[in-house]
Design an enzyme around this catalytic site. Structure first.
Site, PDB file in Angstrom:
ATOM      1  N   LEU A  33       2.623  38.932 -21.562  1.00  0.00           N
ATOM      2  CA  LEU A  33       2.383  40.141 -22.312  1.00  0.00           C
ATOM      3  C   LEU A  33       3.208  40.019 -23.627  1.00  0.00           C
ATOM      4  CD1 LEU A  33       2.485  42.790 -19.369  1.00  0.00           C
ATOM      5  CD2 LEU A  33       0.648  41.721 -20.445  1.00  0.00           C
ATOM      6  N   HIS A  37      -0.678  43.479 -26.108  1.00  0.00           N
ATOM      7  CA  HIS A  37      -1.295  44.230 -24.659  1.00  0.00           C
ATOM      8  C   HIS A  37      -0.513  45.701 -24.622  1.00  0.00           C
ATOM      9  CE1 HIS A  37      -1.130  39.692 -24.058  1.00  0.00           C
ATOM     10  NE2 HIS A  37      -2.488  40.175 -23.649  1.00  0.00           N
ATOM     11  N   GLN A 148      -9.318  44.899 -30.529  1.00  0.00           N
ATOM     12  CA  GLN A 148     -10.135  44.482 -31.416  1.00  0.00           C
ATOM     13  C   GLN A 148      -9.621  43.022 -31.835  1.00  0.00           C
ATOM     14  OE1 GLN A 148     -12.679  45.701 -33.109  1.00  0.00           O
ATOM     15  NE2 GLN A 148     -12.747  44.258 -34.731  1.00  0.00           N
ATOM     16  N   LYS A 149      -8.587  42.553 -31.428  1.00  0.00           N
ATOM     17  CA  LYS A 149      -8.261  41.003 -31.555  1.00  0.00           C
ATOM     18  C   LYS A 149      -9.359  40.311 -31.051  1.00  0.00           C
ATOM     19  CE  LYS A 149      -5.668  37.195 -31.603  1.00  0.00           C
ATOM     20  NZ  LYS A 149      -5.884  36.606 -30.445  1.00  0.00           N
ATOM     21  N   SER A 185      -0.583  37.025 -29.927  1.00  0.00           N
ATOM     22  CA  SER A 185      -1.505  36.151 -28.892  1.00  0.00           C
ATOM     23  C   SER A 185      -0.648  35.565 -27.935  1.00  0.00           C
ATOM     24  CB  SER A 185      -2.410  35.121 -29.726  1.00  0.00           C
ATOM     25  OG  SER A 185      -2.946  34.397 -28.790  1.00  0.00           O
ATOM     26  N   SER A 186      -0.843  35.551 -26.702  1.00  0.00           N
ATOM     27  CA  SER A 186      -0.229  34.683 -25.759  1.00  0.00           C
ATOM     28  C   SER A 186      -0.032  33.357 -26.372  1.00  0.00           C
ATOM     29  CB  SER A 186      -0.867  34.808 -24.575  1.00  0.00           C
ATOM     30  OG  SER A 186      -0.970  36.121 -24.196  1.00  0.00           O
TER      31      SER A 186
END
Ligand code: AMP
Length: 283
Positions: A33, A37, A148-149, A185-186
């Protein structure tokens, strides 16, 4: 915060909530996370009574040569972050619990799922739809929150919800970015400090593309320029740069234009996008 790991337990945890007429907000994640997130959780908190988050790295949405095995799974840290943001229930099932040995029915997401991102990742959106359909059936959310990513994921899920009549409202949350523009982003965790700097090329390309759209440039000129901007940075390998209609992912038709890019930076495949409204209001 409750943490449940079985299908029976998530159904049971939400049964009384539903009986009391309280609304359920749902945030589906693969964990690791970050602020992106957590923005979804905050949006869910604002508009629903009970917030459910799933943490499940879904093998169906990874290709055979993708990073399913190495995808980060820092569960303890994730549970702490979820609790701090006020998540009420975390559903974190094992692979076996979600799919078992018998799984043979899947969702086919249709033509939209084979455009742009789907063209590079065959079967990806079918895998996303299958897991999201299953999660919707387990959680029965009133509202589900997506970022929206993953713009094409949003479009594909909206279609699935409409086509298969899921009784859920889909809410979209804007992209959360680092101060220098890199979309959170992870997979940013895969980047070395040097690669992390290079990765800003994706957002730089989108901003250049946006300026060209506003000046009335052709789709081809916008796409070429975005590829050029990414390709000019050493260590960035552009995948695609597209200017499309945000709902159909076909050629834009005078309405909003979605600029979508993908590139490999070191070990990470990154995606980003920017919605350009004709009114001049950005993402
Ligand atoms: P993932 O864990 O990558 O499957 O993402 C779970 C959800 O978080 C999806 O709806 C994503 O679109 C959303 N998300 C991921 N990164 C961001 C971000 N930077 N900003 C907003 N939402 C995001």
């Amino acid at each position: 915060m409750k943490v449940v790991r079985t299908q029976a337990a998530i159904r049971e945890a939400l049964h009384s909530v539903k009986m009391q007429g309280r609304t359920v907000g749902f945030v589906a994640t693969m964990g690791a996370l970050h602020e992106g997130h957590l923005a979804l959780v905050r949006a869910a908190r604002r508009s629903t009574d009970v917030v459910v988050m799933s943490i499940f790295v879904n093998p169906l949405q990874f290709g055979p040569s993708e990073d399913f095995g190495s995808y980060p799974r820092p569960e303890e840290t994730d549970l702490r972050a979820a609790q701090e943001q006020g998540v009420d229930v975390v559903f974190a099932p094992s692979l076996d619990e979600m799919y078992g040995a018998e799984m043979s029915t899947t969702v086919s997401a249709g033509g939209l799922a084979r455009m742009v991102e789907g063209a590079e990742r065959p079967g990806h959106f079918d895998g996303v739809c299958t897991v999201v359909a299953k999660l919707f059936n387990l959680v029965h959310p009133d509202r589900a929150f997506f970022g929206q990513k993953d713009a094409q994921q949003v479009a594909v899920i909206r279609r699935m919800v409409s086509d298969l009549s899921f009784p859920v409202e889909v809410e979209v949350v804007p992209i959360v970015r680092e101060p220098d523009g890199l979309a959170m982003s992870s997979r940013n965790a895969y980047l070395s400090p040097e690669e992390r700097t290079r990765a800003t090329a994706l957002y730089a390309a989108l901003r250049e593309g946006e300026a060209l759209v506003r000046r009335g440039a052709s789709v081809e000129a916008v796409e070429d320029r975005m590829l050029e901007v990414m390709g000019a940075v050493q260590g960035v390998e552009p995948g695609y740069a597209r200017a499309v209609d945000p709902d159909t992912f076909e050629t834009p038709g005078g309405g909003p234009v979605l600029l979508a890019v993908a590139a490999r930076v070191g070990p990470a495949r990154l995606i980003d996008n920017l919605l350009v409204e004709p009114s001049g209001v950005g993402e």
